[in-house]
Structures are given as structure tokens and as C-alpha cells.
Design a protein around this motif. Structure first.
Motif, PDB file in Angstrom:
ATOM      1  N   LEU A  95      -3.781   0.639   7.054  1.00  0.00           N
ATOM      2  CA  LEU A  95      -3.032   0.263   5.856  1.00  0.00           C
ATOM      3  C   LEU A  95      -3.581  -0.993   5.201  1.00  0.00           C
ATOM      4  CD1 LEU A  95       0.651   0.967   6.977  1.00  0.00           C
ATOM      5  CD2 LEU A  95      -0.804   2.359   5.510  1.00  0.00           C
ATOM      6  N   GLY A  96      -4.221  -1.849   5.953  1.00  0.00           N
ATOM      7  CA  GLY A  96      -4.806  -3.061   5.383  1.00  0.00           C
ATOM      8  C   GLY A  96      -3.809  -4.200   5.332  1.00  0.00           C
ATOM      9  N   ASN A  97      -3.816  -4.943   4.233  1.00  0.00           N
ATOM     10  CA  ASN A  97      -2.948  -6.105   4.084  1.00  0.00           C
ATOM     11  C   ASN A  97      -1.518  -5.658   3.804  1.00  0.00           C
ATOM     12  OD1 ASN A  97      -5.093  -8.026   4.340  1.00  0.00           O
ATOM     13  ND2 ASN A  97      -5.674  -7.587   2.235  1.00  0.00           N
ATOM     14  N   ILE A  98      -0.584  -6.213   4.563  1.00  0.00           N
ATOM     15  CA  ILE A  98       0.822  -5.868   4.421  1.00  0.00           C
ATOM     16  C   ILE A  98       1.623  -7.157   4.276  1.00  0.00           C
ATOM     17  CG2 ILE A  98       2.838  -4.813   5.499  1.00  0.00           C
ATOM     18  CD1 ILE A  98       1.030  -2.907   6.935  1.00  0.00           C
ATOM     19  N   LYS A  99       2.414  -7.208   3.226  1.00  0.00           N
ATOM     20  CA  LYS A  99       3.333  -8.326   3.036  1.00  0.00           C
ATOM     21  C   LYS A  99       4.650  -7.988   3.721  1.00  0.00           C
ATOM     22  CE  LYS A  99       5.625 -11.142  -0.482  1.00  0.00           C
ATOM     23  NZ  LYS A  99       5.855 -11.347  -1.938  1.00  0.00           N
ATOM     24  N   SER A 135      10.951   2.535  12.386  1.00  0.00           N
ATOM     25  CA  SER A 135      11.615   1.252  12.591  1.00  0.00           C
ATOM     26  C   SER A 135      12.742   1.023  11.598  1.00  0.00           C
ATOM     27  CB  SER A 135      10.600   0.110  12.473  1.00  0.00           C
ATOM     28  OG  SER A 135      10.165  -0.044  11.129  1.00  0.00           O
ATOM     29  N   TYR A 136      12.882   1.916  10.607  1.00  0.00           N
ATOM     30  CA  TYR A 136      13.908   1.856   9.562  1.00  0.00           C
ATOM     31  C   TYR A 136      13.769   0.619   8.691  1.00  0.00           C
ATOM     32  CZ  TYR A 136      16.159   5.949  11.466  1.00  0.00           C
ATOM     33  OH  TYR A 136      16.428   7.238  11.864  1.00  0.00           O
ATOM     34  N   SER A 137      12.554   0.121   8.560  1.00  0.00           N
ATOM     35  CA  SER A 137      12.261  -0.925   7.584  1.00  0.00           C
ATOM     36  C   SER A 137      11.940  -0.274   6.243  1.00  0.00           C
ATOM     37  CB  SER A 137      11.066  -1.777   8.043  1.00  0.00           C
ATOM     38  OG  SER A 137      11.308  -2.367   9.299  1.00  0.00           O
ATOM     39  N   ASP A 138      12.170  -0.999   5.163  1.00  0.00           N
ATOM     40  CA  ASP A 138      11.777  -0.519   3.843  1.00  0.00           C
ATOM     41  C   ASP A 138      10.260  -0.564   3.714  1.00  0.00           C
ATOM     42  OD1 ASP A 138      14.422  -0.227   3.300  1.00  0.00           O
ATOM     43  OD2 ASP A 138      14.588  -1.989   2.010  1.00  0.00           O
ATOM     44  N   LEU A 139       9.713   0.314   2.895  1.00  0.00           N
ATOM     45  CA  LEU A 139       8.258   0.377   2.738  1.00  0.00           C
ATOM     46  C   LEU A 139       7.911   0.699   1.296  1.00  0.00           C
ATOM     47  CD1 LEU A 139       5.322   0.530   3.838  1.00  0.00           C
ATOM     48  CD2 LEU A 139       5.737   2.969   4.285  1.00  0.00           C
ATOM     49  N   TYR A 140       6.938  -0.033   0.771  1.00  0.00           N
ATOM     50  CA  TYR A 140       6.324   0.296  -0.519  1.00  0.00           C
ATOM     51  C   TYR A 140       4.842   0.528  -0.283  1.00  0.00           C
ATOM     52  CZ  TYR A 140       4.514  -0.180  -5.272  1.00  0.00           C
ATOM     53  OH  TYR A 140       3.858   0.033  -6.458  1.00  0.00           O
ATOM     54  N   ILE A 150       9.158   3.976  -0.865  1.00  0.00           N
ATOM     55  CA  ILE A 150       8.574   4.257  -2.171  1.00  0.00           C
ATOM     56  C   ILE A 150       7.083   4.534  -1.976  1.00  0.00           C
ATOM     57  CG2 ILE A 150       8.160   3.401  -4.503  1.00  0.00           C
ATOM     58  CD1 ILE A 150      10.518   1.588  -4.228  1.00  0.00           C
ATOM     59  N   PHE A 151       6.656   5.710  -2.413  1.00  0.00           N
ATOM     60  CA  PHE A 151       5.252   6.109  -2.330  1.00  0.00           C
ATOM     61  C   PHE A 151       4.729   6.311  -3.749  1.00  0.00           C
ATOM     62  CE2 PHE A 151       7.313   7.639   1.545  1.00  0.00           C
ATOM     63  CZ  PHE A 151       6.517   7.044   2.515  1.00  0.00           C
ATOM     64  N   SER A 152       3.633   5.665  -4.059  1.00  0.00           N
ATOM     65  CA  SER A 152       3.046   5.731  -5.392  1.00  0.00           C
ATOM     66  C   SER A 152       1.529   5.763  -5.257  1.00  0.00           C
ATOM     67  CB  SER A 152       3.499   4.521  -6.226  1.00  0.00           C
ATOM     68  OG  SER A 152       2.812   4.466  -7.453  1.00  0.00           O
ATOM     69  N   SER A 153       0.875   6.312  -6.273  1.00  0.00           N
ATOM     70  CA  SER A 153      -0.587   6.392  -6.245  1.00  0.00           C
ATOM     71  C   SER A 153      -1.247   5.151  -6.837  1.00  0.00           C
ATOM     72  CB  SER A 153      -1.062   7.635  -6.999  1.00  0.00           C
ATOM     73  OG  SER A 153      -0.713   7.550  -8.371  1.00  0.00           O
ATOM     74  N   THR A 154      -0.466   4.277  -7.465  1.00  0.00           N
ATOM     75  CA  THR A 154      -1.014   3.057  -8.053  1.00  0.00           C
ATOM     76  C   THR A 154       0.063   1.979  -8.042  1.00  0.00           C
ATOM     77  OG1 THR A 154      -2.115   2.144 -10.015  1.00  0.00           O
ATOM     78  CG2 THR A 154      -0.331   3.690 -10.399  1.00  0.00           C
ATOM     79  N   PRO A 155      -0.302   0.717  -7.910  1.00  0.00           N
ATOM     80  CA  PRO A 155       0.703  -0.357  -7.936  1.00  0.00           C
ATOM     81  C   PRO A 155       1.361  -0.454  -9.310  1.00  0.00           C
ATOM     82  CG  PRO A 155      -1.375  -1.134  -6.966  1.00  0.00           C
ATOM     83  CD  PRO A 155      -1.651   0.206  -7.584  1.00  0.00           C
ATOM     84  N   VAL A 156       2.684  -0.571  -9.303  1.00  0.00           N
ATOM     85  CA  VAL A 156       3.465  -0.688 -10.531  1.00  0.00           C
ATOM     86  C   VAL A 156       4.480  -1.811 -10.338  1.00  0.00           C
ATOM     87  CG1 VAL A 156       5.003   0.473 -12.153  1.00  0.00           C
ATOM     88  CG2 VAL A 156       3.176   1.766 -11.035  1.00  0.00           C
ATOM     89  N   ASP A 157       4.570  -2.687 -11.316  1.00  0.00           N
ATOM     90  CA  ASP A 157       5.488  -3.820 -11.205  1.00  0.00           C
ATOM     91  C   ASP A 157       6.931  -3.372 -11.093  1.00  0.00           C
ATOM     92  OD1 ASP A 157       3.448  -5.678 -11.275  1.00  0.00           O
ATOM     93  OD2 ASP A 157       3.515  -5.917 -13.459  1.00  0.00           O
ATOM     94  N   ALA A 162       9.620  -4.491  -8.242  1.00  0.00           N
ATOM     95  CA  ALA A 162      10.915  -5.075  -8.591  1.00  0.00           C
ATOM     96  C   ALA A 162      12.049  -4.300  -7.935  1.00  0.00           C
ATOM     97  CB  ALA A 162      11.086  -5.088 -10.109  1.00  0.00           C
ATOM     98  N   LEU A 163      11.898  -2.975  -7.852  1.00  0.00           N
ATOM     99  CA  LEU A 163      12.928  -2.161  -7.228  1.00  0.00           C
ATOM    100  C   LEU A 163      13.032  -2.433  -5.734  1.00  0.00           C
ATOM    101  CD1 LEU A 163      14.998   0.144  -7.418  1.00  0.00           C
ATOM    102  CD2 LEU A 163      13.107   1.751  -7.076  1.00  0.00           C
ATOM    103  N   ILE A 164      11.905  -2.491  -5.048  1.00  0.00           N
ATOM    104  CA  ILE A 164      11.939  -2.714  -3.608  1.00  0.00           C
ATOM    105  C   ILE A 164      12.392  -4.134  -3.290  1.00  0.00           C
ATOM    106  CG2 ILE A 164       9.580  -3.537  -3.271  1.00  0.00           C
ATOM    107  CD1 ILE A 164      11.326  -0.902  -1.103  1.00  0.00           C
ATOM    108  N   SER A 165      12.144  -5.061  -4.193  1.00  0.00           N
ATOM    109  CA  SER A 165      12.565  -6.447  -3.952  1.00  0.00           C
ATOM    110  C   SER A 165      14.081  -6.594  -4.000  1.00  0.00           C
ATOM    111  CB  SER A 165      11.922  -7.380  -4.979  1.00  0.00           C
ATOM    112  OG  SER A 165      12.412  -7.117  -6.286  1.00  0.00           O
ATOM    113  N   LYS A 166      14.775  -5.692  -4.704  1.00  0.00           N
ATOM    114  CA  LYS A 166      16.230  -5.759  -4.791  1.00  0.00           C
ATOM    115  C   LYS A 166      16.909  -5.107  -3.596  1.00  0.00           C
ATOM    116  CE  LYS A 166      16.392  -5.876  -9.846  1.00  0.00           C
ATOM    117  NZ  LYS A 166      16.890  -5.200 -11.076  1.00  0.00           N
ATOM    118  N   CYS A 167      16.158  -4.371  -2.790  1.00  0.00           N
ATOM    119  CA  CYS A 167      16.735  -3.746  -1.606  1.00  0.00           C
ATOM    120  C   CYS A 167      17.021  -4.802  -0.546  1.00  0.00           C
ATOM    121  CB  CYS A 167      15.799  -2.671  -1.060  1.00  0.00           C
ATOM    122  SG  CYS A 167      15.513  -1.305  -2.207  1.00  0.00           S
TER     123      CYS A 167
END
Length: 800
Positions: A234-238, A324-329, A573-580, A584-589
Motif C-alpha cells: 500500500l505504501g505510505n499510509i496516514k 480491524s474495523y478501521s476506516d479506510l480511504y 472508500i475506494f477510488s481510482s484517483t485522489p479527490v478532495d 473531506a468525507l472520511i475526515s468527518k467520520c
């Protein structure tokens, strides 16, 4: 400003919008599901009728109605439990108007299945979520999970980050470290389910109550900390987790003493797995799913392309995070990885449903045994469910995406046996691929690979379907209140929910969603992102009318009663490209388990894929997401320059439709500008599109306004382009190179070649808020240098 995207079905045409900027009317609403972006009237959305059915026959009988009327010894005098037991609940049933009467052949098969499953229900009694619901004519199958499936032992490897990293604070009353507790083996079928299963993160996440003080700290974003990890694939993960100080919890109607002494683990982030020795047992996957996973991974069986025969490294790391039931983007789920990602999140969703049902079934058996002993009370003894039955909600862009998910579930549960899937023929006809449409859509012109992968099969954007998992069958088209999993498009759910301004919004079936999955979320930006925002405002809210919820409230989990369901919900949330907008949606979770974002910025950018030798001019303007500043710069700076230099054959690329309408009006009012326009509302109006392209190619129109959504849905090769202006940066980085490469010599008109002066140019308008898109186009280092520079104009040469 939220980007308004119109939600559509498979066809776009038939609206009253034209190249002249006429406001579309009723037909536009029928096609796109909302009012026109410039229409000031309030958008009215259709809603499905909801009936309160109280006279229908129930799926199963409430066998413990007498035995659960009083509290267990030691909690008999508790006022809250007594109050909950006095609620008069009724059966609430959402009627899906899209369901049609099945043919006689399917009805006969369902009737036979009903007879068999009714016998099973008499044996197992009140199972599932304790919801007593009326039975529709398509409802068949029992409501219990497979008791014979054994849970495999595991070694779940997790890492609890301390306060110096992204720690979750101190936890009193727990002497063992989280790492040691996580290494406990997963229990087998012979184990008493009332005991706390240390190794199973499902039990540790959902079966422990979060105190009010901890919940308030989790909701406070100021208490969240972040750090970065490096994973092999996966590489770099925040990593972001809440930093919570947990004090000694008070006994608040806790069903078991273990819940009082063992509060939920907050901020326990998974460690990357050992890829060499990793298996499904490491994530507590049910045994029958482990046995069937090899079949589900068979690409030929499911019609997948590119999926591995066994777990790939990407799947191992994704499954480790999901379990692990953590949120993921995850913004790198491109079309090459769709099949790998689809199988993994479907496996996780089905595993979650089976575990929930197994827990409820075991508790029902114990309640039945206790009920036979009149001296023992059972009220409030087991809290194992939510207000309503649906536990998993999967949002998908097209019907064909839902078709693949159902095919994967069928393979995981029954190895693809269609006899165990009720209403399958109807589903296949409604959602299945249409080879004729696919061939006619893709064979006329050469299209990019991502376009062919996206628009394969049924691309209808208006659908919703409930899936009910029973012991021996999978029922499709189940009533939402009787479903375990809901597959829907944002537009399909919006039709049911209606407008948020109405007081009778229908969303109670979303109150107990524990796993929310947004697959191909980037396509939602091309449809209507507002539907997602409305959904997020309605999910996990307390039911509007508690008397219509037929769940036994003494079985509802305490954290659900206390309104803490959003803190337990896992969002993927699974996406083919980064979208702001996704970030923003995952940050509100506010999942107390934490959240992970995969961040791997592009180093080279799509600019390296440009093959045309041209000059790139980057105009940096002030403002943050300021459309007014962008419009002012274009009309006062760029437009006069284009006129003075007599530039013709200029394509203006506009991602947002609202900006398109505003700019079109301005240019129409200016008599000195010759323009043609192509927008997404002209997709099926081939004659108008052909006319606009012809006028532009012949030089009779100097400017062509071209919207991003039209390019997404059609990918036409526009000829005659000599200059390109990106009014705003494309959502997809590869759209930049595709548009620039339209200026190749083979696309030019030889009759107007003499009129063209100078070399071709590409102009971009950027703001500091465009960092994410600019990185995808120019690369991380170049984008950072441009945005940090004091210069407002930057130039360079493109082309190989």
C-alpha cells in the motif's frame, strides 16, 4: 461550493438543455433526478411509499415474549430497562415500488422454499435481529445463520500506537497489553459465545460499550493525532486515531461483567501482515468462507479479469485493515485492481453478517433455555443487535457493479450454486450484462481501457436491492427492513429517502448500518455528489418513529440506544484517483478504531504522457475554491489576450457545469466571440454534438466549451484543436494528457491550416486549493514548487 453533479440513468438525452443555454425542464428532472443546476426552484425528489403493515404474517414467531419481560437478577430494579420493555412496537415495512410480480415459475419455486424454510424457523425460533416483519410474496428462506460453521483460530497482529505516536491514551482496569490480548486465539464452535473473544476484533469492536466521556473525546477532532506508516504494498499510509483517557467505567446496564471491565479498544491500528505466511485465518474469516474463497477467486467463474488465483499482497494488506474495523480511504483502486478490491470488501461484508447472525442465534438458544426455567429472568441479558436489521450498505455507481458483488456473494456462500439464490433469474435479467449494448458502445471507436472497463454491462444509475442471508439461501429483492446487505446507487437511495427538507424522510432502515462501503467513489463525482452528502446526514440516526421499529429493544446494544452508532460504523472508500471531497468525507467520520488514508503522490504526473510539442502556461490566481476569482481572471485577463492574438480553434475545458453555464452566458452576451458548446446534457443528442464539432473543425466557431462530464461519458476525439484552456483542473489526471493529445497533427483540418498562427498552447488556471489535482498532473515536486513560488505565471514546454 459543493460541486453539483446530476445523477443520471443510462441515457442522458431528451432534456431541453441545448448549446444555447436553455434551462432544461421536466424532462431534465426525469433523466437526472434533480432540478437543473441554475434552476432556483427547490429540487423535488420522488420517494417510495412506505406502509405500516401490522396485519401480515410474520417471518417467525417471538417465542420469548414472556421470558424477556423482566430483568436478570442483580438488575431487576433498573428503570431504563423497565422503560424499554414497555414500548409498544409495530411492524414497519418499506415497500419498494420497483419490485414486480414474478412469473408463475419463480413463484412455485419460492413457495416450495417457503415450506422448507418455515420448518427450519420452527426449529430455530426467533433469530436474526429480533425484528418481527410481515412476509411479502417473495420472502422465503429461514432467518438463521449456519450453526455448523466453525470459527477458525487466528493470530491477529495489531499494533497499538502509544501517545508519542498516535496513541489512544491510557486504559484503566486492563493489565495486559493490547498486543498480548490481540494474540489470543479465535474461539471455535464449542466455545461459549458469552465469553469475550479476545482474538476476534468483531467482538472487541461491537460488543463493548463506549462510555459517555470517551464518546465525547472521540467526537472532539482536536484530540485526534496522526502519524505515517510505510506498508510494503500500500505504501505510505496516514494513520489517525483519537487520543482518549479512559477512566474506570460505570456499570450502565451492561449485559456481561466483561464489558464493564474491558472497554472497547480505541485507536488500535493494524500492523502490516506477514505477507509470506498470511492466510484468511489471520482475520477470523468464517470457515465456510475460507473454503469457498478459492472458488470466488476464480476469474472465469465470475467473469473477472486480472484477479489472482490466491490472495495477492494487495488483498492481504487490505483485508488486514478491513478486519480491524478501521476506516479506510484507498484512492488507488484503478480499473486494473477493481476485481481484487471487490472480492476483498465483499468477503469482509459477508463475514460481518455471518458473525452477527451466529451471535444472535446462539443467544436465542440460550434465551430459550432460560425461558424454560421460570425462576430465571432474561430481560436485557443479551444485547446483540441494532434498531433495524441491515448491517452493511454498499454504494455502487452502476447496476453491473452490483451484479458483480452479488455474483461474488453467491460464490462465497454457495460456490455459485444458483439453486440457493432466490429470485436469481429476475436479478440476472435486471442487473446482468447486456453484450449487445456493450459491443455497440465500445466497438465503433477505439476507447481507453478505463473507459471500456467502466462502461461494460448495464450502466443504469438508478437501482437499489436488498439481500437477505439465511441458513441455506440468499434472497434477492428482500424488503430493506428484512435485508442484511443493501446494494444501491446514491440516486436510488435518494429516491427512497426524498428531500431532507421534508419531515417524513424515509431512512430508518439506515439506523443500524455498521459497515459502509463506497466503491468507485470517483464516479460519484461524475453523477451527483450531493446525494452522498444527504445520505451521510441520514445514516446512523435514531429512528424517527420508534413505535414502527419492531425490534425487541431489550436486545438493542447500549451504544446504539445512546446514539453512538456513528462512532462504531466502519467507512470504506475506494477510488481510482485522489479527490478532495473524498478526503473531506472520511475526515468527518468518527470511528473510534481510527482511520487510514493511503497517500502516494504521483512523482511524474500525467504531463509526461503528453506527446504533442506545445507550450504550457500556468496562471496562479488568489483565492481558495473561489469560482468568482477564476471567472474574473478568465474574462479580464485570458479572454482579451485570446482576441488580441486572434487565436482560433481553442477548446475550453470546464469540469463544473455551474461554471459552464456562467461562462456560456457571458460569452453569449459578448457579440465579438464566436463559440460552440458541448455539455453532458447533449450526450444522446448526436446531431447537435456533430454540428458543434463540425463548426469548430471548419473554423466557423473559434471557441468550443467542453465539459468534463461529457468527456467522461463519451471520450470523443475532438478534431481541429490548436489551443487548450483548462478553466479548472480535471478530476482525473489522465484527462489532462488526453485533452492535450487532441492537438496531434493528424486531427488538424488541412483547409484551415494556413489560418493558424504560431504554435499550439496549453493554459491552466490554478489556485492553492487545487494541490491534489495539480500533483496528479505535474507531479509532487513540480506542483509544490509552483504553488510555493511568488510568481503568478509559469511556463514550460511539453512533448517528447
Amino acid at each position: 461550493m459543493t460541486r453539483g453533479r446530476a445523477g443520471r440513468g443510462r441515457k442522458f438525452g431528451g432534456t431541453k438543455a441545448s448549446a444555447e443555454g436553455v434551462v432544461p425542464g421536466k424532462r431534465h428532472y426525469e433523466e437526472f433526478g434533480e432540478a437543473h443546476p441554475i434552476d432556483e426552484k427547490e429540487s423535488r425528489v420522488k420517494r417510495l411509499k412506505v406502509e405500516d403493515s401490522r396485519d401480515g404474517s410474520s417471518d417467525y414467531e417471538d417465542e420469548d415474549s414472556d421470558s424477556v419481560s423482566s430483568d436478570e437478577e442483580g438488575a431487576a430494579g433498573d428503570p431504563l430497562s423497565t422503560l424499554l420493555a414497555t414500548f409498544n412496537t409495530h411492524t414497519g415495512k418499506a415497500v419498494d415500488s420497483d419490485e414486480e410480480v414474478e412469473d408463475e415459475e419463480e413463484d412455485e419455486e419460492d413457495d416450495d422454499d417457503d415450506e422448507e424454510d418455515e420448518d427450519e424457523e420452527e426449529e430455530w425460533g426467533d433469530v436474526d435481529d429480533g425484528v418481527e416483519l410481515s412476509k411479502d410474496e417473495n420472502d422465503s428462506g429461514s432467518d438463521e445463520s449456519d450453526a455448523s460453521d466453525s470459527d477458525q483460530s487466528e493470530d491477529t497482529r495489531v499494533k497499538h500506537l502509544n501517545n508519542k505516536d498516535v496513541g489512544s491514551g491510557k486504559q484503566s482496569g486492563s493489565s495486559d497489553s493490547l498486543e498480548n490480548r490481540a494474540k489470543s486465539s479465535y474461539s471455535s464452535d464449542e466455545e461459549d459465545d458469552s465469553a469475550d473473544t479476545e482474538g476476534d476484533l468483531f467482538s472487541r469492536h461491537f460488543e463493548r460499550n463506549l462510555s459517555e466521556s470517551c464518546a465525547e473525546q472521540v467526537k472532539d477532532k482536536a484530540k485526534w493525532t496522526s502519524a505515517f506508516q510505510k506498508w510494503p504494498t500500500l505504501g505510505n499510509i496516514k494513520v489517525q486515531v483519537p487520543k482518549v483517557e479512559i477512566q474506570t467505567s460505570k456499570p450502565l446496564l451492561l449485559a456481561e461483567e466483561s464489558e464493564e471491565t474491558n472497554p472497547p479498544t480505541i485507536g488500535m491500528i493494524p500492523q502490516h501482515p506477514d505477507l509470506e505466511n498470511y492466510s484468511l485465518q489471520n482475520c477470523c474469516i468464517r470457515k465456510n468462507l475460507q473454503d469457498n474463497f478459492a472458488y470466488a477467486s476464480n476469474c472465469d467463474m465470475l467473469g473477472y479479469e486480472g484477479c489472482p488465483a490466491k490472495l495477492s499482497n494487495l488483498q492481504k494488506e487490505l483485508l488486514c485493515i478491513l478486519s480491524s474495523y478501521s476506516d479506510l480511504y484507498y484512492p488507488e483502486a484503478s480499473h486494473e485492481h477493481w476485481d481484487e478490491v471487490n472480492i476483498i470488501y465483499t468477503l469482509h461484508a459477508v463475514n460481518h453478517v455471518l458473525k452477527t447472525r451466529k451471535k444472535i442465534m446462539n443467544h436465542n438458544s440460550k434465551l430459550k433455555s432460560r425461558a424454560q426455567k421460570k425462576s430465571e429472568t432474561t430481560s436485557g441479558l443479551y444485547r446483540d443487535q441494532g434498531y433495524t436489521r441491515p448491517k452493511v450498505l454498499i454504494l455502487l455507481p452502476f447496476k453491473y457493479s452490483a451484479y458483480k458483488v452479488v455474483e461474488t456473494i453467491k460464490a462465497l456462500l454457495f460456490k455459485g450454486n444458483e439453486k440457493n439464490v432466490l429470485n436469481y433469474n429476475r436479478f440476472k435479467e435486471d442487473f446482468g450484462p447486456s453484450e449487445e449494448e456493450t459491443e455497440s458502445r465500445n466497438d465503433k471507436l477505439s476507447r481507453p481501457e478505463d473507459f471500456i472497463a467502466t462502461f461494460t454491462g448495464n450502466i443504469n444509475e438508478d437501482f437499489k436491492i436488498g439481500l437477505k442471508v439465511t441458513k441455506s439461501s440468499l434472497k434477492l429483492y428482500a424488503d430493506f427492513y428484512q435485508s442484511d446487505i443493501i446494494l444501491a446507487s446514491p440516486l436510488g437511495l435518494r429516491y427512497i429517502m426524498g428531500s431532507t427538507t421534508r419531515t417524513d424522510i424515509q431512512s430508518d432502515f439506515l439506523t443500524s448500518v455498521e459497515v459502509l462501503i463506497l466503491d468507485k467513489a470517483d464516479i460519484f463525482m461524475m453523477q451527483n455528489w450531493e446525494h452522498i452528502l444527504v445520505l451521510m446526514d441520514a445514516i446512523n440516526k435514531p429512528p424517527r418513529d420508534i413505535h414502527k421499529i419492531s425490534t425487541d429493544l431489550t436486545r438493542v446494544r447500549l451504544w446504539s440506544l445512546e446514539g453512538h452508532a456513528p462512532l462504531y460504523r466502519q467507512t470504506l472508500i475506494f477510488s481510482s484517483t485522489p479527490v478532495d471531497y473524498h478526503r473531506a468525507l472520511i475526515s468527518k467520520c468518527t470511528n473510534f478504531a481510527g482511520k487510514l488514508e493511503v497517500l502516494n503522490p504521483s512523482q511524474g504526473g500525467s504531463v509526461e504522457e503528453v506527446v504533442v510539442h506545445t507550450n504550457l502556461v500556468i496562471n496562479k490566481i488568489l483565492g481558495v475554491r473561489d469560482p468568482d476569482a477564476r471567472f474574473h481572471h478568465f474574462t479580464t485577463e485570458l479572454l482579451p489576450r485570446l482576441r488580441s492574438e486572434h487565436r482560433s480553434h481553442t477548446l475550453i475545458y470546464i469540469p463544473d457545469y455551474c461554471d459552464y453555464v456562467r461562462l456560456l452566458r457571458h460569452l453569449k452576451e459578448d457579440g465579438g466571440t464566436s463559440i460552440a458548446s458541448i455539455n453532458e446534457y447533449m450526450v444522446s443528442q448526436n446531431s447537435k454534438v456533430a454540428k458543434a464539432r463540425s463548426l469548430f473543425f471548419d473554423g466557423k466557431r473559434h471557441f468550443l466549451l467542453y465539459t468534463e462530464r461529457f468527456h467522461f461519458y463519451r471520450r470523443y476525439r475532438i478534431k481541429g484543436v490548436r489551443h487548450v484552456i483548462f478553466y479548472d483542473l480535471p478530476t482525473y489526471p489522465h484527462f489532462f494528457s488526453e485533452i492535450c493529445n487532441l492537438m496531434v497533427e493528424g486531427n488538424q483540418n488541412p483547409r484551415t491550416k494556413r489560418q493558424q498562427q504560431g504554435s499550439s498552447t496549453v493554459t491552466m488556471i490554478v489556485q492553492k486549493s487545487d494541490l491534489t489535482r495539480l500533483v496528479g498532473i505535474l507531479g509532487q515536486q513540480r506542483a509544490a514548487d509552483i504553488l510555493s513560488s511568488e510568481k503568478v505565471v509559469h511556463t514550460c514546454v511539453l512533448g517528447r
